[in-house]
Design a protein around this motif. Structure first.
Motif, PDB file in Angstrom:
ATOM      1  N   ALA A 158       2.251   1.791  -3.433  1.00 40.08           N
ATOM      2  CA  ALA A 158       1.268   2.408  -4.323  1.00 40.08           C
ATOM      3  C   ALA A 158       1.141   3.900  -4.054  1.00 40.08           C
ATOM      4  CB  ALA A 158      -0.090   1.720  -4.167  1.00 40.08           C
TER       5      ALA A 158
ATOM      6  N   GLU B 209      10.254   6.029  -2.358  1.00 36.79           N
ATOM      7  CA  GLU B 209      10.353   7.050  -3.402  1.00 36.79           C
ATOM      8  C   GLU B 209      11.780   7.159  -3.926  1.00 36.79           C
ATOM      9  OE1 GLU B 209       6.741  10.073  -2.036  1.00 36.79           O
ATOM     10  OE2 GLU B 209       8.790  10.406  -1.307  1.00 36.79           O
TER      11      GLU B 209
ATOM     12  N   HIS C  68       0.836  -1.201   0.000  1.00 34.85           N
ATOM     13  CA  HIS C  68       0.000   0.000   0.000  1.00 34.85           C
ATOM     14  C   HIS C  68       0.871   1.252   0.000  1.00 34.85           C
ATOM     15  CE1 HIS C  68      -3.788   2.132   0.788  1.00 34.85           C
ATOM     16  NE2 HIS C  68      -3.092   2.912   1.595  1.00 34.85           N
TER      17      HIS C  68
ATOM     18  N   ARG D  62      -5.811   7.819  -0.801  1.00 37.69           N
ATOM     19  CA  ARG D  62      -4.523   8.495  -0.617  1.00 37.69           C
ATOM     20  C   ARG D  62      -4.575   9.483   0.538  1.00 37.69           C
ATOM     21  NH1 ARG D  62      -2.927  13.338  -2.605  1.00 37.69           N
ATOM     22  NH2 ARG D  62      -4.624  13.374  -4.133  1.00 37.69           N
TER      23      ARG D  62
ATOM     24  N   ALA E 245       4.125   5.546  -5.590  1.00 40.76           N
ATOM     25  CA  ALA E 245       4.027   5.531  -7.050  1.00 40.76           C
ATOM     26  C   ALA E 245       2.919   6.432  -7.569  1.00 40.76           C
ATOM     27  CB  ALA E 245       3.801   4.096  -7.535  1.00 40.76           C
ATOM     28  N   GLY E 246       2.081   6.948  -6.665  1.00 42.84           N
ATOM     29  CA  GLY E 246       0.999   7.839  -7.082  1.00 42.84           C
ATOM     30  C   GLY E 246      -0.174   7.139  -7.717  1.00 42.84           C
ATOM     31  N   THR E 247      -0.416   5.878  -7.359  1.00 46.74           N
ATOM     32  CA  THR E 247      -1.486   5.107  -8.005  1.00 46.74           C
ATOM     33  C   THR E 247      -2.713   4.901  -7.121  1.00 46.74           C
ATOM     34  OG1 THR E 247      -0.461   3.018  -7.302  1.00 46.74           O
ATOM     35  CG2 THR E 247       0.179   3.880  -9.462  1.00 46.74           C
ATOM     36  N   LEU E 248      -2.721   5.440  -5.904  1.00 47.79           N
ATOM     37  CA  LEU E 248      -3.877   5.256  -5.033  1.00 47.79           C
ATOM     38  C   LEU E 248      -5.018   6.193  -5.438  1.00 47.79           C
ATOM     39  CD1 LEU E 248      -2.317   5.031  -1.441  1.00 47.79           C
ATOM     40  CD2 LEU E 248      -3.154   3.158  -2.869  1.00 47.79           C
ATOM     41  N   PRO E 249      -6.273   5.747  -5.337  1.00 52.78           N
ATOM     42  CA  PRO E 249      -7.405   6.656  -5.528  1.00 52.78           C
ATOM     43  C   PRO E 249      -7.328   7.808  -4.522  1.00 52.78           C
ATOM     44  CG  PRO E 249      -8.138   4.369  -5.468  1.00 52.78           C
ATOM     45  CD  PRO E 249      -6.704   4.360  -5.056  1.00 52.78           C
TER      46      PRO E 249
END
Length: 234
Positions: free
Chosen positions: A30, A62, A27, A41, A33-37
């Motif tokens: 994610a 990061e 989690h 987030r 990586a900037g992929t969470l809704p």
């Protein structure tokens, strides 16, 4: 009713041992990586404000991501990529600035702090949800569909038993609750999905305030609870 009185606490109050429950590494990856809704987030960032170990973990992820990116071969760009980038910047400059209207959070007890991650969001006043239970809708400007809300539940009260059609994130900012699996206190983070069937019970001695985000819906066991849950988008 969504909130009822419990005749006895389900678990003893834990000692002051600090934050015990954290997001999984997948989690946090994610998040890095900037992929969470968006809603998910924001609740995760709220945890990071309270948890130095998770902040350090994300910083490391990061940094690793930057190293991996540097090792990748260059990707070809379209011939008009630079022109389109400048055009997008010019369009932003021409837009009239919009004043940000942020309604402050509903009143919080001493010791409960409104998360900085949500400082740009607005929140409604406390609304009645059941005896000893209130909630507040959090509106996220960049994602109007994000299902984020505050729950404020009195000591000895509980949510009905439920599972999840999607993912539910809960971040405790005040008080304690036990859901039959673990005891959660200030700073603790919980992620539940369809494999979890639980009933959060607020411990004696203090109310509990949590910030939650839901992707999908909660699936309550009882008809009345399902009806009440549908009113607030749970």
């Amino acid at each position: 009713m969504l909130a009822m009185t419990v005749s006895a606490p389900v678990a003893p109050t834990r000692s002051k041992a600090g934050i015990q429950h954290h997001p999984f590494d997948e989690h946090l990856l994610a998040l890095a990586a900037g992929t969470l809704p968006v809603g998910i987030r924001l609740v995760t960032l709220t945890h990071l404000e309270l948890c130095r170990s998770c902040r350090d973990r994300v910083a490391m992820l990061e940094a690793l991501g930057g190293v991996v990116l540097e090792d990748q071969p260059p990707a070809p760009m379209r011939d008009d990529a630079l022109e389109k980038a400048f055009a997008a910047i010019d369009a932003l400059d021409q837009e009239a600035p919009r004043p940000l209207k942020v309604a402050g959070p509903p009143p919080l007890p001493a010791g409960a702090v409104w998360p900085k991650a949500l400082s740009h969001c607005s929140a409604t006043r406390w609304r009645w949800l059941g005896p000893g239970m209130r909630w507040s809708r959090v509106s996220v400007p960049e994602s109007p569909d994000a299902n984020v809300f505050l729950l404020r539940i009195g000591a000895g009260k509980y949510l009905p038993q439920h599972t999840h059609e999607g993912v539910e994130l809960t971040q405790v900012i005040y008080g304690h609750f036990h859901d039959g699996r673990e005891l959660f206190g200030p700073g603790d983070f919980d992620m539940a999905d369809g494999d979890v069937h639980h009933q959060p019970v607020v411990q004696d001695g203090s109310e509990c305030i949590c910030i939650a985000a839901v992707e999908g819906r909660l699936s309550f066991d009882g008809f009345i609870a399902r009806w009440f849950g549908s009113l607030v988008g749970m």
